[in-house]
Every structure is written in structure tokens, then in C-alpha cells.
Design a protein around this motif. Structure first.
Motif, PDB file in Angstrom:
ATOM      1  N   SER A  24      -3.809  13.672  12.633  1.00 17.54           N
ATOM      2  CA  SER A  24      -3.825  13.846  14.086  1.00 17.54           C
ATOM      3  C   SER A  24      -2.411  14.104  14.580  1.00 17.54           C
ATOM      4  O   SER A  24      -1.438  13.628  14.012  1.00 17.54           O
ATOM      5  CB  SER A  24      -4.424  12.622  14.771  1.00 17.54           C
ATOM      6  N   PRO A  77      -1.019  13.207   1.368  1.00 21.72           N
ATOM      7  CA  PRO A  77      -1.548  13.912   2.538  1.00 21.72           C
ATOM      8  C   PRO A  77      -1.877  15.376   2.284  1.00 21.72           C
ATOM      9  O   PRO A  77      -2.457  16.034   3.147  1.00 21.72           O
ATOM     10  CB  PRO A  77      -0.404  13.795   3.546  1.00 21.72           C
ATOM     11  N   THR A 100       0.215  12.110  12.276  1.00 18.71           N
ATOM     12  CA  THR A 100      -0.082  10.943  11.454  1.00 18.71           C
ATOM     13  C   THR A 100      -1.251  11.238  10.526  1.00 18.71           C
ATOM     14  O   THR A 100      -2.261  11.789  10.961  1.00 18.71           O
ATOM     15  CB  THR A 100      -0.443   9.733  12.345  1.00 18.71           C
ATOM     16  N   VAL A 101      -1.082  10.849   9.259  1.00 21.20           N
ATOM     17  CA  VAL A 101      -2.166  10.970   8.284  1.00 21.20           C
ATOM     18  C   VAL A 101      -2.690   9.563   8.012  1.00 21.20           C
ATOM     19  O   VAL A 101      -1.938   8.683   7.620  1.00 21.20           O
ATOM     20  CB  VAL A 101      -1.684  11.606   6.965  1.00 21.20           C
ATOM     21  N   GLU A 102      -3.979   9.362   8.261  1.00 21.99           N
ATOM     22  CA  GLU A 102      -4.628   8.082   7.987  1.00 21.99           C
ATOM     23  C   GLU A 102      -5.914   8.376   7.242  1.00 21.99           C
ATOM     24  O   GLU A 102      -6.856   8.914   7.825  1.00 21.99           O
ATOM     25  CB  GLU A 102      -4.902   7.328   9.285  1.00 21.99           C
ATOM     26  N   GLY A 103      -5.922   8.083   5.954  1.00 20.46           N
ATOM     27  CA  GLY A 103      -7.097   8.389   5.134  1.00 20.46           C
ATOM     28  C   GLY A 103      -7.288   9.889   5.056  1.00 20.46           C
ATOM     29  O   GLY A 103      -6.379  10.620   4.669  1.00 20.46           O
ATOM     30  N   ASP A 140       0.833  -1.189   0.000  1.00 14.86           N
ATOM     31  CA  ASP A 140       0.000   0.000   0.000  1.00 14.86           C
ATOM     32  C   ASP A 140       0.871   1.244   0.000  1.00 14.86           C
ATOM     33  O   ASP A 140       1.746   1.410   0.838  1.00 14.86           O
ATOM     34  CB  ASP A 140      -0.916   0.034   1.228  1.00 14.86           C
ATOM     35  N   PRO A 143       1.223   5.064   0.724  1.00 15.66           N
ATOM     36  CA  PRO A 143       0.490   6.017   1.543  1.00 15.66           C
ATOM     37  C   PRO A 143      -0.216   7.048   0.670  1.00 15.66           C
ATOM     38  O   PRO A 143       0.303   7.501  -0.342  1.00 15.66           O
ATOM     39  CB  PRO A 143       1.583   6.685   2.389  1.00 15.66           C
ATOM     40  N   ARG A 150      -9.883  16.720   9.998  1.00 22.33           N
ATOM     41  CA  ARG A 150     -10.446  15.915   8.897  1.00 22.33           C
ATOM     42  C   ARG A 150     -10.480  16.732   7.616  1.00 22.33           C
ATOM     43  O   ARG A 150     -10.766  17.927   7.635  1.00 22.33           O
ATOM     44  CB  ARG A 150     -11.866  15.480   9.237  1.00 22.33           C
ATOM     45  N   THR A 192      -7.834  11.778   7.704  1.00 22.65           N
ATOM     46  CA  THR A 192      -7.659  12.270   9.069  1.00 22.65           C
ATOM     47  C   THR A 192      -6.190  12.562   9.345  1.00 22.65           C
ATOM     48  O   THR A 192      -5.322  11.761   9.040  1.00 22.65           O
ATOM     49  CB  THR A 192      -8.176  11.232  10.093  1.00 22.65           C
ATOM     50  N   ALA A 246       3.044   7.236   6.807  1.00 19.91           N
ATOM     51  CA  ALA A 246       1.921   8.027   7.302  1.00 19.91           C
ATOM     52  C   ALA A 246       2.355   9.089   8.311  1.00 19.91           C
ATOM     53  O   ALA A 246       1.579   9.941   8.698  1.00 19.91           O
ATOM     54  CB  ALA A 246       0.891   7.106   7.957  1.00 19.91           C
ATOM     55  N   LYS A 247       3.614   9.032   8.721  1.00 16.16           N
ATOM     56  CA  LYS A 247       4.116   9.943   9.766  1.00 16.16           C
ATOM     57  C   LYS A 247       4.693  11.224   9.167  1.00 16.16           C
ATOM     58  O   LYS A 247       5.502  11.180   8.251  1.00 16.16           O
ATOM     59  CB  LYS A 247       5.187   9.226  10.583  1.00 16.16           C
TER      60      LYS A 247
END
Length: 145
Positions: A133, A44, A126-129, A39, A41, A144, A131, A111-112
Motif C-alpha cells: 500500500s 517483497p 508498506t509491504v505487509e504479507g 521476524d 520481513p 495484492r 499487500t 516493511a517500508k
């Protein structure tokens, strides 16, 4: 013509081994032909809107270093050129709405994101999808897209 049972047993083992080798070769070849499914990433970059602070939905009343604040809104922008910025609207104990804008450069590892803030320290996020945070000086901020 009579077949020797010992020879039949040996032939059976050889046939089984040959079938096993053909099957193993087929599995290896099919694995080699598949594309690697690592996968990548997600990109972002974009503008993220502040959704929560310390688990409370924005607008949120929080305490930062023992000082009560009301966080009214915020954005976090990640640019493709390795820069980012944040804008937060909050009300300190004085009661006067204040806007705080800061910028940083960032490096990305999966993701960092590691951000070096201008005139300040380093924060990781961290970027996840959709989001983003980060923990900023003890406050957990969730944005978001």
C-alpha cells in the motif's frame, strides 16, 4: 541432639537463596540457548495487482486533485535489484482510456519502501504479507500479490 532454632532459620534462608540462584541460572541459560525470534520481513519482490483506490474496489471512480477519474486496473512490480514500476489504466474526463507507466528505484527498511520516481518525487509504501500500500499524491492505493 537438639538443633538451634536460629541456625535452622539461617539454614532455611541459605537453602532458599541457593534454590533461587539455581532457578535463575536455569532460566538465563535456557534464554541464552534459544534462537532469537526476530521476524524477518518477507521478501517483497513480485507483481501486485491494484485492489482498491481510496477504499473503493477497482474499477473505482475517484477524484484526483479535483478531477474525476475511473481507475480500471493497475499493477505494481517490485524487483530484487532495487527497482520497481507501476502501470495504471484509467479513464480521465476526456473519456479516452489511458495507460500510465512509471518506474523508480527503491530502498527498503523493514516493511517500508521509499521510492524515488524517475522524473518525479519520492513516495513511501508498506509491504505487509501479500499487500503493498502507498499514498500517492493523496490517493491511497492498495495492491495484492
Amino acid at each position: 541432639m537438639k538443633t538451634d532454632p536460629k541456625r535452622r532459620f539461617t539454614s532455611s534462608i541459605v537453602l532458599t537463596l541457593q534454590m533461587g540462584l539455581v532457578l535463575a541460572a536455569g532460566l538465563l541459560l535456557s534464554a541464552c540457548n534459544q534462537e532469537s525470534k526476530v521476524d524477518k520481513p518477507a521478501d517483497p519482490t513480485g507483481v501486485y495487482t491494484l485492489a482498491s483506490v481510496n477504499g473503493s474496489q477497482v474499477p473505482a471512480s475517484v477524484s484526483h486533485d479535483g478531477t474525476p477519474l475511473q481507475v480500471r486496473s493497475g499493477t505494481f512490480t517490485i524487483n530484487a535489484d532495487g527497482t520497481c514500476s507501476t502501470k495504471t489504466v484509467f479513464v480521465p474526463p476526456s473519456g479516452t482510456e489511458t495507460t500510465n507507466e512509471v518506474s523508480a528505484t527503491y530502498t527498503r527498511e523493514g516493511a517500508k519502501l521509499t521510492m524515488q520516481w524517475k522524473g518525479a518525487g519520492i513516495t513511501t509504501g508498506t509491504v505487509e504479507g501479500n499487500t503493498f500500500s502507498m499514498n500517492n499524491e493523496g490517493m491511497m492505493l492498495v495492491y495484492r500479490k
